[in-house]
Design a protein around this motif. Structure first.
Motif, PDB file in Angstrom:
ATOM      1  N   SER A  99      13.773  -0.060   4.875  1.00  0.00           N
ATOM      2  CA  SER A  99      13.667  -1.501   4.063  1.00  0.00           C
ATOM      3  C   SER A  99      12.090  -1.819   3.673  1.00  0.00           C
ATOM      4  N   CYS A 100      11.532  -2.059   2.986  1.00  0.00           N
ATOM      5  CA  CYS A 100       9.809  -2.589   2.641  1.00  0.00           C
ATOM      6  C   CYS A 100      10.281  -3.858   1.927  1.00  0.00           C
ATOM      7  N   GLU A 101      10.174  -5.016   2.795  1.00  0.00           N
ATOM      8  CA  GLU A 101       9.910  -6.532   2.426  1.00  0.00           C
ATOM      9  C   GLU A 101       8.331  -6.342   1.899  1.00  0.00           C
ATOM     10  N   SER A 102       8.385  -7.307   0.874  1.00  0.00           N
ATOM     11  CA  SER A 102       7.028  -7.873  -0.049  1.00  0.00           C
ATOM     12  C   SER A 102       6.638  -9.348   0.132  1.00  0.00           C
ATOM     13  N   ILE A 103       5.207  -9.218   0.637  1.00  0.00           N
ATOM     14  CA  ILE A 103       4.990 -10.938   1.274  1.00  0.00           C
ATOM     15  C   ILE A 103       3.761 -11.165  -0.012  1.00  0.00           C
ATOM     16  N   LEU A 104       4.360 -12.276  -0.512  1.00  0.00           N
ATOM     17  CA  LEU A 104       2.745 -12.390  -1.676  1.00  0.00           C
ATOM     18  C   LEU A 104       1.745 -13.387  -0.632  1.00  0.00           C
ATOM     19  N   VAL A 105       0.352 -13.800  -0.783  1.00  0.00           N
ATOM     20  CA  VAL A 105      -0.153 -14.280  -0.508  1.00  0.00           C
ATOM     21  C   VAL A 105      -0.933 -14.962  -1.585  1.00  0.00           C
ATOM     22  N   CYS A 106      -1.605 -15.987  -1.110  1.00  0.00           N
ATOM     23  CA  CYS A 106      -2.036 -17.365  -2.276  1.00  0.00           C
ATOM     24  C   CYS A 106      -3.784 -17.065  -1.953  1.00  0.00           C
ATOM     25  N   THR A 107      -4.589 -16.217  -1.434  1.00  0.00           N
ATOM     26  CA  THR A 107      -5.917 -16.055  -1.503  1.00  0.00           C
ATOM     27  C   THR A 107      -6.824 -14.977  -2.361  1.00  0.00           C
ATOM     28  N   GLY A 108      -6.052 -14.686  -3.495  1.00  0.00           N
ATOM     29  CA  GLY A 108      -6.499 -13.195  -3.761  1.00  0.00           C
ATOM     30  C   GLY A 108      -5.873 -13.816  -5.917  1.00  0.00           C
ATOM     31  N   VAL A 109      -5.523 -12.611  -5.962  1.00  0.00           N
ATOM     32  CA  VAL A 109      -5.082 -12.772  -7.883  1.00  0.00           C
ATOM     33  C   VAL A 109      -3.948 -13.305  -7.904  1.00  0.00           C
ATOM     34  N   TYR A 110      -3.052 -14.198  -7.164  1.00  0.00           N
ATOM     35  CA  TYR A 110      -2.319 -14.905  -7.321  1.00  0.00           C
ATOM     36  C   TYR A 110      -2.531 -15.780  -7.355  1.00  0.00           C
ATOM     37  N   ARG A 111      -1.767 -16.554  -8.179  1.00  0.00           N
ATOM     38  CA  ARG A 111      -1.775 -18.376  -8.786  1.00  0.00           C
ATOM     39  C   ARG A 111      -0.173 -19.051  -8.746  1.00  0.00           C
ATOM     40  N   HIS A 112      -0.130 -19.696  -7.906  1.00  0.00           N
ATOM     41  CA  HIS A 112       1.218 -20.288  -8.472  1.00  0.00           C
ATOM     42  C   HIS A 112       1.779 -20.751  -9.335  1.00  0.00           C
ATOM     43  N   ASN A 113       2.766 -19.896  -9.663  1.00  0.00           N
ATOM     44  CA  ASN A 113       3.466 -20.086 -11.205  1.00  0.00           C
ATOM     45  C   ASN A 113       3.054 -19.248 -12.631  1.00  0.00           C
ATOM     46  N   ALA A 114       2.124 -18.715 -12.301  1.00  0.00           N
ATOM     47  CA  ALA A 114       0.361 -18.757 -13.196  1.00  0.00           C
ATOM     48  C   ALA A 114       0.907 -17.055 -13.967  1.00  0.00           C
ATOM     49  N   ASP A 115       1.121 -15.805 -12.736  1.00  0.00           N
ATOM     50  CA  ASP A 115       1.006 -14.908 -13.113  1.00  0.00           C
ATOM     51  C   ASP A 115       2.354 -13.937 -13.392  1.00  0.00           C
ATOM     52  N   VAL A 116       3.314 -14.327 -13.166  1.00  0.00           N
ATOM     53  CA  VAL A 116       4.626 -13.694 -13.226  1.00  0.00           C
ATOM     54  C   VAL A 116       5.197 -13.647 -14.755  1.00  0.00           C
ATOM     55  N   PRO A 117       5.421 -12.811 -15.567  1.00  0.00           N
ATOM     56  CA  PRO A 117       6.004 -13.502 -16.530  1.00  0.00           C
ATOM     57  C   PRO A 117       7.369 -14.134 -16.967  1.00  0.00           C
ATOM     58  N   THR A 118       7.175 -15.263 -18.035  1.00  0.00           N
ATOM     59  CA  THR A 118       8.535 -16.140 -17.469  1.00  0.00           C
ATOM     60  C   THR A 118       9.976 -15.456 -18.503  1.00  0.00           C
ATOM     61  N   LYS A 119       9.920 -14.837 -19.951  1.00  0.00           N
ATOM     62  CA  LYS A 119      10.460 -13.795 -20.667  1.00  0.00           C
ATOM     63  C   LYS A 119      11.405 -12.686 -19.413  1.00  0.00           C
ATOM     64  N   THR A 120      12.162 -12.102 -20.033  1.00  0.00           N
ATOM     65  CA  THR A 120      12.732 -10.880 -18.690  1.00  0.00           C
ATOM     66  C   THR A 120      13.219 -10.219 -20.377  1.00  0.00           C
ATOM     67  N   LYS A 121      12.718  -9.814 -21.769  1.00  0.00           N
ATOM     68  CA  LYS A 121      13.087  -8.578 -22.442  1.00  0.00           C
ATOM     69  C   LYS A 121      12.418  -7.454 -21.572  1.00  0.00           C
TER      70      LYS A 121
END
Length: 423
Positions: free
Chosen positions: A357-379
């Motif tokens: 297995s490979c688990e992804s751990i996302l940190v908040c010290t770079g590109v990612y900003r909470h609730n800002a980067d992941v699209p909300t629609k699922t098409k």
């Protein structure tokens, strides 16, 4: 895309034991050899440009013993590529306060050493930094740089008027026919690279020839690093090589009416990169004398569209009963290239790979900003306006959703240690 067999037979990729020292017996948690390893992104996780993220040193104090030797296997998995692997290892050694071996570093282009079918072809290489040295280190025998091509055919580079020849140059004689293109990373003069790469593709490797019929399929293109954005010292993310690829793809389609095709896309989130990383993790554990097989990987990154997407895609690969089912989240155009790549690399399904297995751990010290980067629609794959991933990778909500979100890399290490009951 996947990694050649067990990689041991005939490749001889990793000769040196590296500076991690003798087997680490007695230095594991409770005397247990580690059954897990870490894949660390660099920019936005460990450093921001030239500045070290404060949590990075604390994290590696946890990972190392009193003598500075790592207690678990670690690979630094970065989409950077405009440097030598040895230089990146030196930078990380200085930043983290412990000795990092080049064998622990995977740059975006590192898996190209497996693409031996291109090593004896004349390849145009684009990017910046030591592109010729990088190509030679990877096994390519005959390369042409953008600058060499521009000097051979000065009439091709017409955007910057100050560089236009004042007089008509004599014809170039004996310049080799280009047989493929390697895109290492974002260049400095985008207009020059975009023009000359397009010329090479339209002319089947002879950019001084008069254009007749446009060849299609075009020459093989191998691209490294698909990151649209990356994080340095600036408050906002900076555009990366993925943006350059976007420009090249659209120029080619606008001129020809056809899609630019890739022979391979290397670097995160490509599965071949993670398979290569898993191999290096296992190789490192063996060199350290840790006999237990590595079962789990923790991939720590700051970019949902490369770090998280890639780790989740690889995790799906590991869970898949058959290798040809791995391509969920990848568009059909890249699936075809992937199967061709696997044929070229003569992959075996019976490779001794212990990783489960490979688990992804996302940190908040770079590109990612909470609730800002992941699209909300699922098409399906229609989120081009908000999806920052590459054209050939579909938007799949499950692939950009991290297994865990933490504040920084030190928290990520603590989380993994807790899950592994490791002290």
């Amino acid at each position: 895309m996947a990694l050649r067999g067990c990689l041991r037979a005939g490749l001889g990729l990793l000769h040196a034991a590296g500076p991690l020292g003798p087997p680490a017996r007695g230095r594991c948690s409770g005397g247990r050899p580690p059954a897990f390893g870490f894949l660390f992104d660099v920019d936005g996780v460990l450093v921001r440009g030239s500045q070290v993220v404060p949590a990075a040193r604390r994290a590696f104090q946890r990972l190392a013993d009193s003598s500075g030797r790592l207690r678990v296997p670690v690979v630094f998995l970065t989409n950077a590529g405009n440097c030598l692997r040895s230089a990146r290892a030196q930078e990380l050694s200085h930043a983290l306060g412990l000795q990092v071996s080049p064998e622990q570093v995977i740059l975006a282009h590192s898996p190209l050493r497996l693409f031996s079918q291109f090593h004896h072809k004349c390849m145009l290489v684009a990017g910046q930094g030591p592109v010729e040295e990088n190509a030679q280190e990877l096994g390519f025998k005959h390369v042409v740089t953008i600058e060499a091509l521009r000097k051979a055919y000065p009439l091709l580079d017409m955007v910057d008027q100050s560089r236009r020849p004042k007089e008509l140059p004599p014809p170039t004689i004996g310049f080799p026919t280009i047989e493929g293109v390697i895109l290492f990373g974002e260049p400095v003069r985008w207009e020059t690279s975009l023009q000359l790469i397009t010329d090479v593709l339209l002319s089947n490797g002879n950019p001084d020839s008069e254009l007749q019929d446009i060849p299609y399929p075009h020459l093989p293109v191998l691209a490294c690093n698909m990151d649209l954005l990356w994080m340095a010292e600036a408050k906002m993310p900076r555009i990366g090589h993925g943006t350059f690829l976007l420009c090249l793809e659209n120029i080619y389609k606008k001129v020809t009416g056809r899609e630019l095709k890739y022979e391979a896309l290397i670097g995160k989130p490509s599965t071949v990169t993670y398979r290569y990383a898993a191999y290096l993790i296992q190789e490192q554990a063996e060199k350290q004398g840790w006999k237990a097989p590595i079962r789990r990987l923790y991939a720590v990154g700051d970019n949902p569209m490369s770090d998280v997407y890639g780790a989740n895609l690889y995790n799906n690969y590991l869970k898949s009963a058959h290798q040809n089912q791995v391509q969920a989240g990848v568009k059909r155009s890249l699936q075809t290239a992937s199967s061709q790549t696997e044929d070229h690399l003569k992959l075996r399904k019976d490779c001794n790979n212990s990783v489960e297995s490979c688990e992804s751990i996302l940190v908040c010290t770079g590109v990612y900003r909470h609730n800002a980067d992941v699209p909300t629609k699922t098409k399906e794959c229609t989120m081009e306006s908000v999806f920052h991933g590459h054209r050939d990778f579909c938007f799949d909500p499950s692939l950009v959703e991290a297994s865990h979100i933490v504040q920084d890399v030190n928290d990520a290490v603590q989380l993994a240690f807790k899950k592994e009951n490791w002290s």
